[in-house]
Scaffold this motif. Sequence first.
Motif, PDB file in Angstrom:
ATOM      1  N   GLU A   1       0.432  31.447  -2.224  1.00 43.85           N
ATOM      2  CA  GLU A   1      -0.031  31.899  -3.735  1.00 43.85           C
ATOM      3  C   GLU A   1      -1.586  32.516  -3.545  1.00 43.85           C
ATOM      4  O   GLU A   1      -1.911  33.797  -3.808  1.00 43.85           O
ATOM      5  CB  GLU A   1       0.107  30.909  -4.673  1.00 43.85           C
ATOM      6  CG  GLU A   1      -0.008  31.219  -5.930  1.00 43.85           C
ATOM      7  CD  GLU A   1      -0.245  29.798  -6.695  1.00 43.85           C
ATOM      8  OE1 GLU A   1      -0.136  28.894  -6.322  1.00 43.85           O
ATOM      9  OE2 GLU A   1      -0.217  30.090  -8.030  1.00 43.85           O
ATOM     10  N   ASP A   2      -2.178  31.738  -2.655  1.00 49.84           N
ATOM     11  CA  ASP A   2      -3.701  32.282  -2.566  1.00 49.84           C
ATOM     12  C   ASP A   2      -3.855  31.889  -0.900  1.00 49.84           C
ATOM     13  O   ASP A   2      -3.966  30.742  -0.617  1.00 49.84           O
ATOM     14  CB  ASP A   2      -4.660  31.252  -3.353  1.00 49.84           C
ATOM     15  CG  ASP A   2      -6.262  31.753  -3.152  1.00 49.84           C
ATOM     16  OD1 ASP A   2      -6.385  32.218  -1.841  1.00 49.84           O
ATOM     17  OD2 ASP A   2      -7.006  31.691  -4.020  1.00 49.84           O
TER      18      ASP A   2
ATOM     19  N   CYS B   1       4.414  32.730   3.173  1.00 51.54           N
ATOM     20  CA  CYS B   1       3.840  33.420   2.071  1.00 51.54           C
ATOM     21  C   CYS B   1       3.045  32.559   1.236  1.00 51.54           C
ATOM     22  O   CYS B   1       3.779  31.489   0.789  1.00 51.54           O
ATOM     23  CB  CYS B   1       5.047  33.733   1.159  1.00 51.54           C
ATOM     24  SG  CYS B   1       6.084  35.108   2.009  1.00 51.54           S
TER      25      CYS B   1
ATOM     26  N   ASP C   1       5.169  27.470 -10.670  1.00 49.54           N
ATOM     27  CA  ASP C   1       4.382  27.934  -9.624  1.00 49.54           C
ATOM     28  C   ASP C   1       5.385  29.294  -9.185  1.00 49.54           C
ATOM     29  O   ASP C   1       6.677  29.138  -9.542  1.00 49.54           O
ATOM     30  CB  ASP C   1       3.982  27.133  -8.556  1.00 49.54           C
ATOM     31  CG  ASP C   1       2.673  26.732  -8.348  1.00 49.54           C
ATOM     32  OD1 ASP C   1       1.914  27.490  -9.219  1.00 49.54           O
ATOM     33  OD2 ASP C   1       2.476  25.789  -7.711  1.00 49.54           O
ATOM     34  N   PRO C   2       4.756  30.372  -8.562  1.00 46.64           N
ATOM     35  CA  PRO C   2       5.838  31.185  -7.991  1.00 46.64           C
ATOM     36  C   PRO C   2       6.597  30.765  -6.815  1.00 46.64           C
ATOM     37  O   PRO C   2       6.466  29.599  -6.463  1.00 46.64           O
ATOM     38  CB  PRO C   2       4.585  32.216  -7.183  1.00 46.64           C
ATOM     39  CG  PRO C   2       3.363  31.966  -7.679  1.00 46.64           C
ATOM     40  CD  PRO C   2       3.384  30.504  -8.156  1.00 46.64           C
TER      41      PRO C   2
ATOM     42  N   GLU D   1       5.819  39.022  -6.654  1.00 46.38           N
ATOM     43  CA  GLU D   1       6.703  38.280  -6.223  1.00 46.38           C
ATOM     44  C   GLU D   1       8.271  39.086  -6.009  1.00 46.38           C
ATOM     45  O   GLU D   1       8.685  38.872  -4.614  1.00 46.38           O
ATOM     46  CB  GLU D   1       6.999  37.118  -6.989  1.00 46.38           C
ATOM     47  CG  GLU D   1       8.131  36.091  -6.273  1.00 46.38           C
ATOM     48  CD  GLU D   1       8.226  34.781  -7.324  1.00 46.38           C
ATOM     49  OE1 GLU D   1       7.532  34.396  -8.129  1.00 46.38           O
ATOM     50  OE2 GLU D   1       9.083  33.822  -7.047  1.00 46.38           O
TER      51      GLU D   1
ATOM     52  N   SER E   1       0.137  37.242   0.989  1.00 45.68           N
ATOM     53  CA  SER E   1      -0.018  36.588  -0.425  1.00 45.68           C
ATOM     54  C   SER E   1       1.307  37.084  -1.133  1.00 45.68           C
ATOM     55  O   SER E   1       2.053  38.173  -0.943  1.00 45.68           O
ATOM     56  CB  SER E   1      -1.085  37.613  -1.015  1.00 45.68           C
ATOM     57  OG  SER E   1      -1.044  37.204  -2.341  1.00 45.68           O
TER      58      SER E   1
ATOM     59  N   ARG F   1       2.429  36.061  -4.982  1.00 45.73           N
ATOM     60  CA  ARG F   1       2.051  35.609  -6.055  1.00 45.73           C
ATOM     61  C   ARG F   1       2.894  36.207  -7.429  1.00 45.73           C
ATOM     62  O   ARG F   1       3.649  37.148  -7.105  1.00 45.73           O
ATOM     63  CB  ARG F   1       0.525  35.711  -6.542  1.00 45.73           C
ATOM     64  CG  ARG F   1       0.024  36.992  -6.031  1.00 45.73           C
ATOM     65  CD  ARG F   1      -1.597  36.913  -5.898  1.00 45.73           C
ATOM     66  NE  ARG F   1      -2.321  35.942  -6.485  1.00 45.73           N
ATOM     67  CZ  ARG F   1      -3.311  35.363  -6.323  1.00 45.73           C
ATOM     68  NH1 ARG F   1      -4.074  35.973  -5.090  1.00 45.73           N
ATOM     69  NH2 ARG F   1      -4.252  34.598  -6.663  1.00 45.73           N
ATOM     70  N   GLU F   2       2.588  35.743  -8.517  1.00 43.67           N
ATOM     71  CA  GLU F   2       3.681  36.250  -9.675  1.00 43.67           C
ATOM     72  C   GLU F   2       3.660  37.713  -9.706  1.00 43.67           C
ATOM     73  O   GLU F   2       4.896  38.166  -9.901  1.00 43.67           O
ATOM     74  CB  GLU F   2       2.930  35.718 -11.041  1.00 43.67           C
ATOM     75  CG  GLU F   2       4.115  35.100 -11.912  1.00 43.67           C
ATOM     76  CD  GLU F   2       3.392  34.783 -13.291  1.00 43.67           C
ATOM     77  OE1 GLU F   2       2.388  34.143 -13.125  1.00 43.67           O
ATOM     78  OE2 GLU F   2       4.161  35.186 -14.083  1.00 43.67           O
TER      79      GLU F   2
ATOM     80  N   SER G   1       2.976  27.304  -2.491  1.00 41.54           N
ATOM     81  CA  SER G   1       2.127  27.537  -3.620  1.00 41.54           C
ATOM     82  C   SER G   1       0.785  26.906  -3.260  1.00 41.54           C
ATOM     83  O   SER G   1       0.470  26.138  -2.216  1.00 41.54           O
ATOM     84  CB  SER G   1       2.519  27.162  -4.877  1.00 41.54           C
ATOM     85  OG  SER G   1       2.753  25.703  -4.774  1.00 41.54           O
ATOM     86  N   ASP G   2      -0.274  27.283  -4.228  1.00 40.26           N
ATOM     87  CA  ASP G   2      -1.574  26.511  -3.755  1.00 40.26           C
ATOM     88  C   ASP G   2      -1.272  24.994  -3.609  1.00 40.26           C
ATOM     89  O   ASP G   2      -2.272  24.366  -2.715  1.00 40.26           O
ATOM     90  CB  ASP G   2      -2.482  26.557  -5.170  1.00 40.26           C
ATOM     91  CG  ASP G   2      -3.013  28.400  -4.825  1.00 40.26           C
ATOM     92  OD1 ASP G   2      -2.787  28.905  -3.879  1.00 40.26           O
ATOM     93  OD2 ASP G   2      -3.725  28.674  -5.973  1.00 40.26           O
TER      94      ASP G   2
ATOM     95  N   GLN H   1       7.572  29.491   2.219  1.00 42.26           N
ATOM     96  CA  GLN H   1       6.756  29.852   0.715  1.00 42.26           C
ATOM     97  C   GLN H   1       6.179  28.732   0.543  1.00 42.26           C
ATOM     98  O   GLN H   1       6.774  27.394   0.362  1.00 42.26           O
ATOM     99  CB  GLN H   1       7.818  30.249  -0.074  1.00 42.26           C
ATOM    100  CG  GLN H   1       7.439  30.063  -1.526  1.00 42.26           C
ATOM    101  CD  GLN H   1       6.479  31.283  -1.921  1.00 42.26           C
ATOM    102  OE1 GLN H   1       6.210  32.206  -1.347  1.00 42.26           O
ATOM    103  NE2 GLN H   1       5.592  31.020  -3.065  1.00 42.26           N
TER     104      GLN H   1
END
Length: 277
Positions: free
Chosen positions: A29-30, A27, A85-86, A55, A49, A51-52, A76-77, A74
């Motif tokens: 973020e981008d 998973c 971050d998410p 989520e 994907s 993201r916030e 994040s970028d 998981q």
Amino acid sequence: MVATPIGNLADITARALAAFSVADVICAEDTRVTGHLLSAYGISAKLVSLREHNERAMAEQVIRWLSEDKIVVQVSDAGTPAVSDPGARLAEAVHRAGRRVCPIPGPSAVVAALSASGLSTTSFLFHGFLPPKSGERRRVLAGWRDAPFCVACYEAPHRLLDTLEDIVAELGPERPLMLARELTKTFETIRHLPAGAMRDWVTSDSNQQRGEIVLIIDAAPPLDEPEALDEQTLHTLAVLAAELPTKQAATLAAQITGANRKVLYDRALAMKNADKD
Ligand code: SAM
């Protein structure tokens, strides 16, 4: 929860690569950003994907995958998931579902900045991003006027100057700051300056208003301890204060003993008030 580099791809950890290799789902973020990282290491994986905005819904899907014994990663970028971050909501839902959340630690911009700061980090506050609006930001900053610890914040480059202006206004031009910009990247910059000088430097060099930034506000200087007065000084002050107006007694006692006149004045006032009680 797998940490990934904050700039320099070589900062990936062996455990992160192993997790990517065994993951059934990653998973991200981008997915493009993480796809780039994976391809740099020759790894192909199923990327989805998270993201916030999705989520919560994705957390339900992740719990279903985990109940099918799938390994879900998981990321994040950049940096550590769930740190500004998410990821936190996902971790919370997975814990609640009685499943295991395993951290695979690695880079995080705040820790990288603190580690290179040379400031006392016995205790520190991490605030994440400051409020974008000046009024709210100044209220938050005012709360750190007397902070006995340093405060690390993330800051967007286009807001840096406004934030520095607010720091000067709320914490004064002498408050020591550290700017950590583009850590682990080509234009990595670490600069210590008092707030007023930092604002002037950033104003005069627009390059400093680019890239990714961690701002550290150093602890407030310790409040002056009242000077300890020895017995002889206290006796001199008491004799003078009994005969003279407080101000004159303090001035004379300062001349005789060499102690600080203001400290003597405050002490003489306290003596006179105690006598009244
Ligand atoms: N979770 C990430 C971490 O653990 O570092 C932080 C994510 S937050 C959305 C992104 C912010 O982190 C940036 O706006 C910047 O303030 C800071 N940051 C990320 N990479 C950085 C770098 N290479 N140098 C300085 N600050 C960085």
